[in-house]
Design a protein around this motif. Structure first.
Motif: not given
Length: 287
Positions: A59, A61, A98, A100
């Protein structure tokens, strides 16, 4: 044929992890691991490869500060380092982000794909661009396959390392490129549409023809509300085995080469249209 996805946490830390991989290998089942970078080494990655691991997902982010806030301090740099371990072992690295409210501003393009009618208008602008001798030798390879674009973008980024900027020689501090910022992991900035311009290898004005074609498309894109960015040294995206396979898959002639890429995508919903910088003086000489 079955295919396994093994996830965590960090599945490597499970006491039965390697016993599970032995069973998977015994049944010749390929697998992907969705984990984290903290316990990866060259030795561990080679071992994973020997058991049949095809992909390892990590990941990212956001940029360093944002990602480390999501995960833990040092995680960003560790992730970039371990991508090298994964690659050296012959495993494909996969990056998941992810999205956001915290990191949306760090993603250059909206994930929304360009409408086909809009794309066709941009491509037509490219086809009608001037060319040396009116040869019309530029080929436009349009790719909207997210997986291919991401992988080619990472290959191009990896091949840019020998040409990274120095404190005294750089592209831009206000708009850092892949040559300026080692934190950029995808040379295509996650753009949903990537157009690679190919031209004849031995034609004197191949690069000039591609540049004019790109400019025409960029002007058309801007008029249609589409963001764009052109990337030079297009051949570096295909400078490994996977890149060569893509060239063959696309049917690109062997006497042509990738000159540059044009990235297209809608600006982020909260993004601002870039404004022109003040013009520098003394750039016009009259005689």
């Amino acid at each position: 044929m079955p295919y396994f996805y093994i996830t965590g946490g960090d599945p490597i830390l499970h006491p039965d992890f390697w016993r599970l991989l032995s069973l998977i290998k015994e049944h010749e089942i390929p697998f992907t691991i969705l984990g984290n970078p903290f316990h990866l080494t060259d030795e561990v990655c080679r071992l994973l490869k020997s058991y049949g691991c095809q992909k390892y997902q990590l990941s990212l982010d956001g940029m360093r500060e944002t990602h480390d806030w999501f995960r833990k301090p040092g995680s960003f740099d560790c992730t970039l380092e371990k991508i090298g371990c994964i690659k050296r072992a012959g495993i494909r690295s996969v990056i998941m982000t992810t999205v956001s409210g915290t990191n949306i501003k760090e993603i250059p393009f909206d994930a929304k794909q360009i409408e086909e009618t809009v794309l066709q208008q941009i491509l037509q602008a490219g086809l009608y661009a001037p060319s040396a001798g009116g040869r019309q030798g530029v080929i436009l390879a349009v790719c909207q396959d997210k997986e291919i674009n991401e992988r080619l973008g990472k290959i191009k980024r990896a091949n840019s390392n020998p040409r990274m900027a120095t404190p005294t020689s750089y592209v831009s501090k206000e708009q850092p490129s892949i040559a300026d910022d080692p934190k950029l992991v995808n040379a295509f900035y996650d753009a949903p549409t990537v157009i690679t311009m190919f031209a004849p290898k031995n034609f004197l004005f191949a690069s000039e023809d591609c540049a004019v074609t790109a400019e025409n498309m960029m002007l058309a894109a801007d008029s249609l509300g589409v963001g764009s960015c052109y990337i030079g040294q297009g051949w570096t995206a295909f400078a490994d085995t996977y890149g060569q396979e893509i060239l063959h898959k696309w049917g690109i002639r062997t006497d042509y080469y990738a000159v540059m890429q044009l990235l297209l995508g809608y600006p982020k919903p909260d993004g601002k249209h870039p404004t022109a910088k003040p013009r520098k003086n003394d750039r016009i000489l009259r005689f």
